[in-house]
Write an enzyme that holds these catalytic residues in place. Sequence first.
Site, PDB file in Angstrom:
ATOM      1  N   THR B 184      42.861  14.122 -23.057  1.00 23.03           N
ATOM      2  CA  THR B 184      42.352  13.396 -24.220  1.00 23.03           C
ATOM      3  C   THR B 184      42.140  14.382 -25.352  1.00 23.03           C
ATOM      4  OG1 THR B 184      40.098  13.728 -23.487  1.00 23.03           O
ATOM      5  CG2 THR B 184      41.179  11.725 -22.759  1.00 23.03           C
ATOM      6  N   GLU B 329      43.281   6.921 -21.732  1.00 28.87           N
ATOM      7  CA  GLU B 329      42.781   6.486 -20.422  1.00 28.87           C
ATOM      8  C   GLU B 329      43.341   5.129 -20.003  1.00 28.87           C
ATOM      9  OE1 GLU B 329      41.024   7.845 -22.810  1.00 28.87           O
ATOM     10  OE2 GLU B 329      39.397   9.113 -22.069  1.00 28.87           O
ATOM     11  N   LYS B 427      20.597   6.188 -34.191  1.00 33.06           N
ATOM     12  CA  LYS B 427      19.389   5.427 -33.868  1.00 33.06           C
ATOM     13  C   LYS B 427      18.271   5.827 -34.826  1.00 33.06           C
ATOM     14  CE  LYS B 427      17.407   3.356 -29.781  1.00 33.06           C
ATOM     15  NZ  LYS B 427      17.428   3.371 -28.314  1.00 33.06           N
ATOM     16  N   TRP B 432      19.749   0.522 -34.216  1.00 31.38           N
ATOM     17  CA  TRP B 432      21.065   1.151 -34.323  1.00 31.38           C
ATOM     18  C   TRP B 432      21.697   0.966 -35.710  1.00 31.38           C
ATOM     19  CZ3 TRP B 432      22.211   4.471 -30.727  1.00 31.38           C
ATOM     20  CH2 TRP B 432      21.738   4.279 -29.419  1.00 31.38           C
TER      21      TRP B 432
END
Lengths: 532, 532
Positions: B184, B329, B427, B432
Amino acid sequence: MQSYGLTIDKFLDHAAKWFHDSAIVGAEAGQVVTRSDYAGLRARSNRMSGALAALGMKEGDRVATLAWNTPHHLELYYAAMGIGLVCHTLNPRLTAAHLAAMIDEAEDRVLAVAADLAPLARELAGMCRSIEHIVVLDALAADGDALGAGRAQVWTYEALLEIHGAETEWGAFDENAPAGLCYTSGTTGSPKGVVYTHRSNYLHTLRALQADAFALTARDVLLLAVPMFHANGWGLPFAAPAAGTQLVLPGRTIDGPSLAHLIRDEGVTIAVGVQTVWLALADHVEATGIALPSLKRVVIGGSTCPDALIKRLEEKLGAEVQTSWGMTELSPVGTIAAPGSADPARGSGRPPMGLDLKLTDADGRTLPEQRGVQGHLKVKGASVLDRYFRAESDALDAEGYFDTGDLATIDAAGNLTIGGRSKDLIKSGGEWINPNEIETIVGTHPAVRHVAVIGRVDAKWGERPVLIVESEGKADARSLLDLLRGKVADWWIPDRVAEIAAMPLAASGKIDKNRLRADYEAGKIPAVAMGR
Amino acid sequence: MQSYGLTIDKFLDHAAKWFHDSAIVGAEAGQVVTRSDYAGLRARSNRMSGALAALGMKEGDRVATLAWNTPHHLELYYAAMGIGLVCHTLNPRLTAAHLAAMIDEAEDRVLAVAADLAPLARELAGMCRSIEHIVVLDALAADGDALGAGRAQVWTYEALLEIHGAETEWGAFDENAPAGLCYTSGTTGSPKGVVYTHRSNYLHTLRALQADAFALTARDVLLLAVPMFHANGWGLPFAAPAAGTQLVLPGRTIDGPSLAHLIRDEGVTIAVGVQTVWLALADHVEATGIALPSLKRVVIGGSTCPDALIKRLEEKLGAEVQTSWGMTELSPVGTIAAPGSADPARGSGRPPMGLDLKLTDADGRTLPEQRGVQGHLKVKGASVLDRYFRAESDALDAEGYFDTGDLATIDAAGNLTIGGRSKDLIKSGGEWINPNEIETIVGTHPAVRHVAVIGRVDAKWGERPVLIVESEGKADARSLLDLLRGKVADWWIPDRVAEIAAMPLAASGKIDKNRLRADYEAGKIPAVAMGR
């Protein structure tokens, strides 16, 4: 990578999640009788799994169906397969004796039957000790009450669902578990069972969905006019939900007027069935002038379709014809002409990725040249039979290929054309005669309705061909044989000709050559001897 | 049903048998340099398998490639995978240190390298003890002579093929054997290896070939402008031969003029790559007026493509844009907009059959409503990672789902829209903030080239957002923040703004937020405090 079982319940889960409101339409005689969607179908199927479990059905047990293409039948496919039961589809056009033999071999515990076939089911329940429950489809809850059937308990589908239906976990078994059982039509021997697994059906589905194969999309509306008791309805009950395609299930009646109305009213884009169905539809379109503007493609399988017929269908229906070849043992798609390929010499198309084909000689040796010559067709793949149900050995050659029993040629572009059954070949003076070639030529005579060439025992040559026709009376034997001159070798020309009133057909609609040979040997088909 | 291993060598066998003369074109800087076909490619790949075996490579051993999209690279894919070796694709845009770490972890024994990257390969051979052989691609047989590389023996591809090439049996291993390895990009942590198996690649291919996904046909010509070192070139080196699709491999240069010439000259029908590539092509088309009449579809992946950009591409290129979402993935296709769907709100499309998606809350609980709300995206499927290479535990939740790390919404029609990385969430005061939403709005300012919002540690609120932009100097901080008023909650509006000369990009082309956060904490990015 994740361990992820290839089980077919995932198709309906996928449809219910991503295409929840795509329509599932059930019809009878061209009239829509039920209208549901994938979310509804999935919920009902899953609850019916619970009902089957409540009847005591356990993983690997067989549920037989004797039914038309209806939403109830489709629900039962998934209800059974989703919990690891085996869905055994029976052909209602077989005799009770044939069906009973299959039920006995399969030891079916549940027999689900279309309401109009209930008398047959009752008869079978009397003959087959394994049947514990009869489930009557396509009927109101109360309809079943009057039915008695020996030892077996009788339910209507809706009553069973109401009483015992319950949400049930699907797919909790190995991908190699059996999912379906279907007997071959038996034109070349006694019927043999083909067991499909979840893996084989899953992979067949992905093969079939390729853009050069069925190419179903979420914007398509599919008319399934091939019976769900013929090799899983060519796999389309799996492919349609996997692609989110809307489904029109026509019920028992698949005549021209009924299908024309369904295609027009439901906006059908792709229609799948055997050629006689589409011929009847074309006749109806021609006679009535009904327009079917939504129809894009008609997929034909089951027999080789002559070019002239394809042209006629494409003209009358205003849709592209996709030819194909397959067999029960192949799940069933072998080859298919790609949409948009418009190749006049398309034959039955090419194999979509996932099937290996080879041509061999009569002794099983791979032909050095695979193109432009006729050979015995052998196949290999994840959705191809290895061993018939209850058989003691595999039906494979040393390289793991299954013998289709067909003769075939493959052209330079890779298109397959079936050239008859290898078992029908006639050995005359040590050389092979292919009856299929003779039949194709004689079949062009306008008065001939059906034609078959079989071999008879001959003291001098070993075998000699006999021409058998069912005609409208205007075809004399001499003129039929004259058609062959110059087109086949002189010694191929039959020296016996018989006219019969009605050609014997197997349940699949194909000519029953076993029967013809037996009748001929028994002297029941008087033939005229003809000099060459 | 037959035991039939899902191994990827079957794709090239299929192509060589059924589409033997379909073209494989290799190009450099828009000029065709090699022209072959599937039969030729298959024969050479298979002989190269023999050469790799002659070098002592054994099942499971890793062959690394550091190469562009060329026929040599494609041959090596199949040469390695066909005999059970693992093809480890490396990204040439990484640093030597990064590459060396990956090679060390993978213990690559052979390193195949594009001729223009030979100096980098020599450096790596000096750093990595596992490398025994360097194979130089895309070069004449004699070119390699001058190359010295420490312990490693150096071959040109053609010389190796000539000396050691030999016909070799393919596919004689289990379908769960590893086939490929790809790291990745590591924008959210250190690079992690993803191991693909034959089964996962095979199933990914059939998924991708569905008519509502890539929908490749034998009549298509595919331009592969996504690097083969990015998640197997999105699986297209497998899908193209499986469908018999012609392939155009553009080499290193994928600028607008080069691709325009290839598309025009080779009659490309489908082009696949990231959006920046197609923007450059559209610019070239606009500037020169070059016509690309064959081009039907452009598939975009790698990042969310704004609607305005899609419209511009479709207008300029005269082709349909197919948006998609995927990740290394996932092998990598997750969702894709169906061809012909022409839905302006298509997002990144739906998952083709074979992948399960769910949205959860931050604690992993499945959201009761999956549509119209943002959640954490989890995936399950046969081509989805379970465990990173050399990791000690699975990267799955209790239900077997992989956490994509993405936030996403799914609309009523099932279309997915990615809404940023969950790790990038900020946060503030226990609530959020999604930086992606802020970035999307600020990114509409015409002077802004790149925009990123990161969280900084704040004594009072826990975290607070910082707006970082690379602009053409005409965007003052106040006007950027004004864009946000009324569109996001007041407390989402960043109270620090920084202008930087060049946004740090990862090898994948995405903004490197790890680097931004580190630089910010180290005081290297001076930000201006702004009152709300």
